[in-house]
Design a protein around this motif. Structure first.
Motif, PDB file in Angstrom:
ATOM      1  N   GLY A  36      33.931  -0.429  74.433  1.00  0.00           N
ATOM      2  CA  GLY A  36      34.249  -0.962  75.756  1.00  0.00           C
ATOM      3  C   GLY A  36      34.849   0.115  76.642  1.00  0.00           C
ATOM      4  N   TYR A  37      34.758  -0.086  77.945  1.00  0.00           N
ATOM      5  CA  TYR A  37      35.338   0.883  78.877  1.00  0.00           C
ATOM      6  C   TYR A  37      36.861   0.861  78.795  1.00  0.00           C
ATOM      7  N   GLN A  38      37.454   2.047  78.827  1.00  0.00           N
ATOM      8  CA  GLN A  38      38.907   2.129  78.670  1.00  0.00           C
ATOM      9  C   GLN A  38      39.630   1.405  79.794  1.00  0.00           C
ATOM     10  N   TRP A  39      39.037   1.413  81.004  1.00  0.00           N
ATOM     11  CA  TRP A  39      39.713   0.731  82.106  1.00  0.00           C
ATOM     12  C   TRP A  39      39.854  -0.768  81.847  1.00  0.00           C
ATOM     13  N   LEU A  40      38.900  -1.371  81.146  1.00  0.00           N
ATOM     14  CA  LEU A  40      39.041  -2.788  80.810  1.00  0.00           C
ATOM     15  C   LEU A  40      40.095  -2.973  79.737  1.00  0.00           C
ATOM     16  N   SER A  41      40.092  -2.110  78.733  1.00  0.00           N
ATOM     17  CA  SER A  41      41.116  -2.203  77.677  1.00  0.00           C
ATOM     18  C   SER A  41      42.512  -2.074  78.263  1.00  0.00           C
ATOM     19  N   GLU A  42      42.678  -1.164  79.212  1.00  0.00           N
ATOM     20  CA  GLU A  42      43.993  -0.962  79.818  1.00  0.00           C
ATOM     21  C   GLU A  42      44.426  -2.170  80.636  1.00  0.00           C
ATOM     22  N   VAL A  43      43.482  -2.797  81.326  1.00  0.00           N
ATOM     23  CA  VAL A  43      43.804  -4.011  82.073  1.00  0.00           C
ATOM     24  C   VAL A  43      44.250  -5.118  81.125  1.00  0.00           C
ATOM     25  N   ILE A  44      43.539  -5.272  80.019  1.00  0.00           N
ATOM     26  CA  ILE A  44      43.881  -6.309  79.034  1.00  0.00           C
ATOM     27  C   ILE A  44      45.271  -6.062  78.457  1.00  0.00           C
ATOM     28  N   ILE A  45      45.547  -4.828  78.114  1.00  0.00           N
ATOM     29  CA  ILE A  45      46.868  -4.497  77.561  1.00  0.00           C
ATOM     30  C   ILE A  45      47.963  -4.805  78.571  1.00  0.00           C
ATOM     31  N   ASP A  46      47.738  -4.388  79.812  1.00  0.00           N
ATOM     32  CA  ASP A  46      48.759  -4.521  80.846  1.00  0.00           C
ATOM     33  C   ASP A  46      48.983  -5.972  81.261  1.00  0.00           C
ATOM     34  N   LYS A  47      47.896  -6.749  81.362  1.00  0.00           N
ATOM     35  CA  LYS A  47      48.006  -8.106  81.899  1.00  0.00           C
ATOM     36  C   LYS A  47      48.122  -9.202  80.843  1.00  0.00           C
ATOM     37  N   ALA A  48      47.513  -8.974  79.666  1.00  0.00           N
ATOM     38  CA  ALA A  48      47.488 -10.029  78.657  1.00  0.00           C
ATOM     39  C   ALA A  48      48.521  -9.833  77.551  1.00  0.00           C
ATOM     40  N   TYR A  49      48.862  -8.586  77.251  1.00  0.00           N
ATOM     41  CA  TYR A  49      49.746  -8.341  76.109  1.00  0.00           C
ATOM     42  C   TYR A  49      51.152  -7.886  76.485  1.00  0.00           C
ATOM     43  N   LYS A  50      51.282  -7.009  77.477  1.00  0.00           N
ATOM     44  CA  LYS A  50      52.622  -6.547  77.846  1.00  0.00           C
ATOM     45  C   LYS A  50      53.546  -7.681  78.272  1.00  0.00           C
ATOM     46  N   PRO A  51      53.046  -8.693  79.016  1.00  0.00           N
ATOM     47  CA  PRO A  51      53.932  -9.813  79.357  1.00  0.00           C
ATOM     48  C   PRO A  51      54.474 -10.565  78.144  1.00  0.00           C
ATOM     49  N   LEU A  52      53.798 -10.425  77.011  1.00  0.00           N
ATOM     50  CA  LEU A  52      54.262 -11.064  75.768  1.00  0.00           C
ATOM     51  C   LEU A  52      55.225 -10.165  74.990  1.00  0.00           C
TER      52      LEU A  52
END
Length: 411
Positions: free
Chosen positions: A77-93
């Motif tokens: 997958g493109y790194q920009w999508l992985s970074e968005v997922i990390i930042d928006k879906a996981y960091k808030p947790l």
């Protein structure tokens, strides 16, 4: 002479949902005027959010121009999508991940099956019962089991019953197991796991050097603040767990196809000689060899899921489905039917009236109420006497279905 994989012949029935489709098709052909309401298969019905459609179009437009054209993308997958997922879906947790630990795929159904490629056949598997059929059937298909017994349990697989008597929370395995499938919010029961319950599984896995395969496809439906959205919210989970997520139910991507798998770099397992191997390394190798990646426009659309505009629109759709679930749960309860789930999940798990067998209830509901659901026994022996309804329908149809239930079984 070519030979077939005879493990497929161990499977005692066709895959659950095609069988439902076959019966419904036969009924519809014989009863063309019947107004069928489909609350069976967990397919979404609401259209994609406008922000996602806009990003999808932008991705396609990029392919029409030489300066922005994309051919093969990275298999991970493109790194920009992985970074968005990390930042928006996981960091808030409170979960920290690296882009190299995020693998974008065409769906969690595929990944929960394909992950078996990196594990030896002699691993002992534990599966909840009832369960999403893919977990059980794919282990049978690759040869990890023996034949099924009279209950439908396959030799060599450890089954963990989930019933009303244990609040659909299975006990820890009584025998040592190597790989454990967990799904929360659960499909099919619609129940969730508390932080304390997940901690017990993580502690077991660490103590026994086991691996948890954690299916979080429905985590976006969790509304109670004390219920974990990710196994990685639990201390120690990165040492023992792989997590699967899906855009299918979160963002309506059932026909678009996109999911992700998290494989922490610190997660390892052993060779037959006792050498510890990083599972991230093996999964990366598997994907590079057998998978060509998710298309560029789809990944652009997936990134838009986490934009401020996109997430607001998606949340409205999820709330729409959760309202359907509430109406179904309350309507059936008022009709005297015992229900579970439907709070942090789009699924309602009900006890069949008067102890009717699951498939008999399916046929009766179809013939007399023209409503389609999913027989609980299709998810495993402990699902007998239960039935699953999906909240992924149109509100008007959901209300009609509830009325038909109450007219038939209301007190």
């Amino acid at each position: 002479m070519a030979h077939v994989n005879e493990n497929y012949l161990k499977l005692k029935a066709g895959y659950l949902f095609p069988e439902i489709g076959r019966r419904v098709q036969e009924f519809a052909k014989a009863n063309p005027d019947a107004n069928l309401i489909r609350l069976g298969i967990g397919d979404v019905t609401r259209p994609l959010a406008p922000a996602i459609i806009k990003a999808f179009h932008e991705g396609i437009d990029d392919l029409a121009k030489e300066e922005s054209f994309h051919g093969y993308g990275p298999e991970q997958g493109y790194q920009w999508l992985s970074e968005v997922i990390i930042d928006k879906a996981y960091k808030p947790l409170g979960v920290e991940l690296k882009p190299s630990e995020v693998f974008i795929s065409d769906g969690s159904k595929c990944d929960t099956a394909n992950i078996l490629d990196i594990f030896a056949l002699d691993n002992k598997i534990a599966i909840c019962d009832p369960v999403y059929p893919v977990y059980n059937d794919t282990n049978v298909m690759i040869g990890r089991s023996g034949e099924a017994d009279s209950r439908g349990y396959y030799a060599g697989i450890s089954y963990l019953p989930c019933t009303a008597e244990n609040d659909f929370s299975p006990a820890l395995p009584s025998e040592k197991v190597d790989i454990i499938y967990l799904c929360y919010p659960n499909n099919p029961t619609g129940t969730v796991a508390t932080r304390e319950q997940l901690q017990a599984w993580v502690d077991y896995a660490i103590a026994n050097e086991s691996i948890i395969l954690f299916d979080a496809a429905y985590e976006a439906f969790i509304r109670q603040p004390d219920i974990p959205h990710s196994i990685y919210e639990i201390p120690g989970a990165k040492k023992c767990a792989i997590e699967f997520r899906s855009f299918s139910k979160t963002a309506g991507f059932t026909g678009v196809r996109c999911g992700l798998t998290i494989v922490p770099e610190e997660l390892g397992s052993y060779t037959s000689k006792g050498e510890k191997i990083t599972l991230n390394q093996l999964w990366n190798r598997r994907q590079c060899t057998k998978f060509n990646g998710v298309s560029y426009p789809v990944q652009k659309a997936a990134a838009a899921v986490y934009s401020d505009e996109g997430w607001l629109q998606i949340t409205e759709t999820i709330d729409y489905y959760l309202n359907n679930a509430r109406l179904i749960r309350e309507g059936l309860t008022a009709a005297g039917i015992t229900c579970f789930g439907g709070v942090n999940s789009p699924y309602i798990w009900l006890k069949t009236p008067a102890g009717i067998a699951s498939w008999d209830f399916f046929d009766k509901l179809l013939a007399e109420c023209h409503v389609v659901g999913t027989p609980g026994s299709g998810f495993g022996p402990s699902g007998e006497g239960y039935f699953r309804l999906s909240a992924f329908g149109d509100l008007e149809n959901v209300q009609k279905a509830i009325k038909r239930f109450r007219d038939k079984w209301g007190r």
